[in-house]
Design a protein around this motif. Structure first.
Motif, PDB file in Angstrom:
ATOM      1  N   LEU A  81       1.000  -1.190   0.015  1.00  0.00           N
ATOM      2  CA  LEU A  81      -0.099   0.046  -0.019  1.00  0.00           C
ATOM      3  C   LEU A  81       0.917   1.375   0.196  1.00  0.00           C
ATOM      4  O   LEU A  81       1.924   1.303   0.631  1.00  0.00           O
ATOM      5  N   THR A  82       0.451   2.223  -0.758  1.00  0.00           N
ATOM      6  CA  THR A  82       1.365   3.598  -0.478  1.00  0.00           C
ATOM      7  C   THR A  82       0.693   4.056   0.619  1.00  0.00           C
ATOM      8  O   THR A  82      -0.199   4.021   1.290  1.00  0.00           O
ATOM      9  N   PRO A  83       1.981   4.967   1.153  1.00  0.00           N
ATOM     10  CA  PRO A  83       1.945   5.749   2.478  1.00  0.00           C
ATOM     11  C   PRO A  83       0.625   6.711   2.219  1.00  0.00           C
ATOM     12  O   PRO A  83      -0.137   6.883   3.189  1.00  0.00           O
ATOM     13  N   GLU A  84       0.316   7.200   0.947  1.00  0.00           N
ATOM     14  CA  GLU A  84      -0.644   8.446   1.039  1.00  0.00           C
ATOM     15  C   GLU A  84      -2.099   7.516   1.122  1.00  0.00           C
ATOM     16  O   GLU A  84      -2.972   8.217   1.827  1.00  0.00           O
ATOM     17  N   PHE A 133       4.089   6.503   7.210  1.00  0.00           N
ATOM     18  CA  PHE A 133       2.903   6.910   6.481  1.00  0.00           C
ATOM     19  C   PHE A 133       2.935   8.493   5.887  1.00  0.00           C
ATOM     20  O   PHE A 133       1.885   9.025   5.691  1.00  0.00           O
ATOM     21  N   LYS A 134       3.920   9.070   5.901  1.00  0.00           N
ATOM     22  CA  LYS A 134       4.213  10.455   5.500  1.00  0.00           C
ATOM     23  C   LYS A 134       3.100  11.386   6.128  1.00  0.00           C
ATOM     24  O   LYS A 134       2.354  11.840   5.214  1.00  0.00           O
ATOM     25  N   ARG A 171       3.203  17.273   8.275  1.00  0.00           N
ATOM     26  CA  ARG A 171       4.110  17.940   9.266  1.00  0.00           C
ATOM     27  C   ARG A 171       3.636  18.182  10.651  1.00  0.00           C
ATOM     28  O   ARG A 171       4.372  17.796  11.619  1.00  0.00           O
ATOM     29  N   ASP A 172       2.533  18.854  10.851  1.00  0.00           N
ATOM     30  CA  ASP A 172       1.897  19.239  12.221  1.00  0.00           C
ATOM     31  C   ASP A 172       1.798  17.988  13.012  1.00  0.00           C
ATOM     32  O   ASP A 172       2.095  18.066  14.381  1.00  0.00           O
ATOM     33  N   CYS A 173       1.235  16.926  12.203  1.00  0.00           N
ATOM     34  CA  CYS A 173       1.073  15.704  13.095  1.00  0.00           C
ATOM     35  C   CYS A 173       2.517  15.179  13.381  1.00  0.00           C
ATOM     36  O   CYS A 173       2.572  14.537  14.606  1.00  0.00           O
ATOM     37  N   GLN A 174       3.258  15.085  12.765  1.00  0.00           N
ATOM     38  CA  GLN A 174       4.535  14.479  13.000  1.00  0.00           C
ATOM     39  C   GLN A 174       5.114  15.257  14.105  1.00  0.00           C
ATOM     40  O   GLN A 174       5.923  14.670  15.066  1.00  0.00           O
ATOM     41  N   GLU A 175       5.345  16.671  13.837  1.00  0.00           N
ATOM     42  CA  GLU A 175       5.904  17.476  14.976  1.00  0.00           C
ATOM     43  C   GLU A 175       5.234  17.362  16.257  1.00  0.00           C
ATOM     44  O   GLU A 175       6.053  17.126  17.452  1.00  0.00           O
TER      45      GLU A 175
END
Ligand code: CTP
Length: 407
Positions: free
Chosen positions: A172-175, A288-289, A292-296
């Motif tokens: 599955l693609t990350p997107e 899952f790419k 950015r706000d979720c990652q941070e």
């Protein structure tokens, strides 16, 4: 040509839920006829069109056969001879495989209505396996309709287990995965999404770091539920009950990953799990790419959630470091989300759901105190460059000391 409403629109109308998106299927038409009527093609080799006025999706009835691994590995067969029943049989769930004409006459060859009444998420046919994303979709629907009493049919769970074991999920693609994960986390019962993925073995493939938390004990004094996986599920449930945004829910899911790395001899304590978990949080973020706000936020909550809980005991200098790490002066919203995630973590514990969380207001007050330092008077005193930075820090520290004494 005959046109039918299909999929979610039919399902949600029968459930008495609001219908937002309408998908249509067109039987007995060719691409040329659709273009002649002004429909706009969505992709070069995909028999899906947009209505010239409404913009809704109209797909030619089609059958699909799998020709390779992953989502790219499809061949489509769309032709005017493909019947409505042939189109419906390749769909994911019986409740999504009903069609309705403009008189609201239902075509339901695979008993979707019966399964709606029985509150069952059941696959239509073995063609379910053609798209492994459906494992995540079913888990998401389980989360969405849990409050209505829906469960996954045992034979569908078994098929999901086989798909998870087959290695197909890795293709599955990350997107595509992220779209399902993020939508599922925003449902009212996001913990059910994780439970269903775990029950079919997909969690172990998609997020082994989360799967590893089940069976790991925590100290009962702080965690009456003991099991770390059970704790994560409760935290997610609290986040949904408190209508938290996606950033907070994502951070809640990942905040304790470090506990999965603790050697068994150290159980139920998890020394430095905040720091140890960071590399795992980073790995899941990147897999899952995630935006950015979720990652941070996930990284910051992972590192500092214990600071949040101990807020009232922190020295002014540690408080200042915390506020600096969040760049609370320019990013006040992100600090608010951190506080929310900490509060959900504190409440997501058996029997402690209603506890108060004075740390939240205390942290907000500390942020206000630190932010109240004006730069202008320091500039007027002649501070410049790094010295100005140091002077601001000193003033903020003073303000935090005064704040701590006064509270
Ligand atoms: N579908 C499917 N397999 C997929 C995606 C979609 O079989 N991997 C079919 C289902 O019949 C589904 C329809 O296409 O009902 C429309 O898909 P979509 O718009 O993604 O979902 P909905 O069912 O409308 O659900 P939602 O309310 O979540 O949008």
């Amino acid at each position: 040509m005959r046109i039918y409403k299909v999929g979610g629109a039919v399902r949600d109308r029968l459930l008495g839920k609001p219908v937002t998106d309408i998908d249509w299927v067109v039987v007995g038409a060719t691409t040329e006829e659709m273009l002649a009527k002004g429909f706009r093609p969505v992709g070069a080799d995909f028999p899906v069109f947009l209505h010239p006025k409404s913009g809704e999706e109209y797909a030619l009835a089609r059958t699909e056969r799998k020709s390779g691994r992953g989502y790219g590995g499809f061949t489509f067969h769309a032709s005017p001879e493909v019947t409505l029943e042939e189109d419906l049989i390749r769909r994911d769930l019986t409740i999504n495989a009903m069609a309705e004409d403009d008189q609201q006459n239902l075509t339901d060859p695979y008993h979707g209505q019966r399964d709606l009444e029985a509150r069952l998420l059941r696959h239509v046919s073995p063609a379910f396996a053609e798209d492994p994303l459906r494992v995540l979709r079913v888990a998401r629907f389980a989360a969405r309709y849990a409050a209505l009493g829906f469960t996954v049919a045992p034979e569908t769970l078994e098929l999901m287990r086989q798909l998870s074991e087959s290695g197909e999920l890795e293709a599955l693609t990350p997107e595509r995965s992220w779209k399902e994960i993020s939508r599922a986390l925003m449902e009212d019962q996001p913990q059910v999404f994780i439970e269903v993925l775990r029950a079919c073995g997909a969690l172990k493939v998609l997020m082994p770091e989360v799967d590893a938390l089940f069976g790991v004990p925590q100290p009962p004094a702080h965690h009456p539920e003991i099991d770390t996986g059970a704790h994560i599920l409760s935290v997610l449930q609290q986040a949904a009950l408190h209508k938290q945004p996606l950033t907070v829910r994502w951070a809640c899911l990942l905040h304790d990953l470090g506990k999965g790395l603790t050697p068994e001899e150290e159980w139920p304590r998890h020394i430095a799990h905040e720091f140890k978990g960071l590399k795992l949080i980073k790995a899941v973020n990147e897999r899952f790419k995630a935006p950015r706000d979720c990652q941070e936020l996930a990284m910051l909550v992972g590192e500092y959630h214990t600071h949040g809980h101990r807020a009232l005991e922190l020295k002014p200098s540690t408080l200042l470091e915390l506020l600096q790490s969040f760049d609370v002066y320019r990013r006040p919203q992100r600090f608010e989300e951190f506080i929310a995630a900490c509060e959900m973590d504190a409440r997501g514990r058996e029997g402690l759901e209603q506890r108060s969380y004075p740390q939240a207001d205390y942290l907000r007050g500390a942020a206000t105190a630190a932010r109240s330092i004006a730069v202008q008077p320091l500039l007027e005193k002649g501070f410049k460059g790094p010295e100005l930075g140091e002077a601001i820090k000193r003033e903020r520290l003073k303000a935090l000391k005064a704040y701590k004494e006064q509270v």
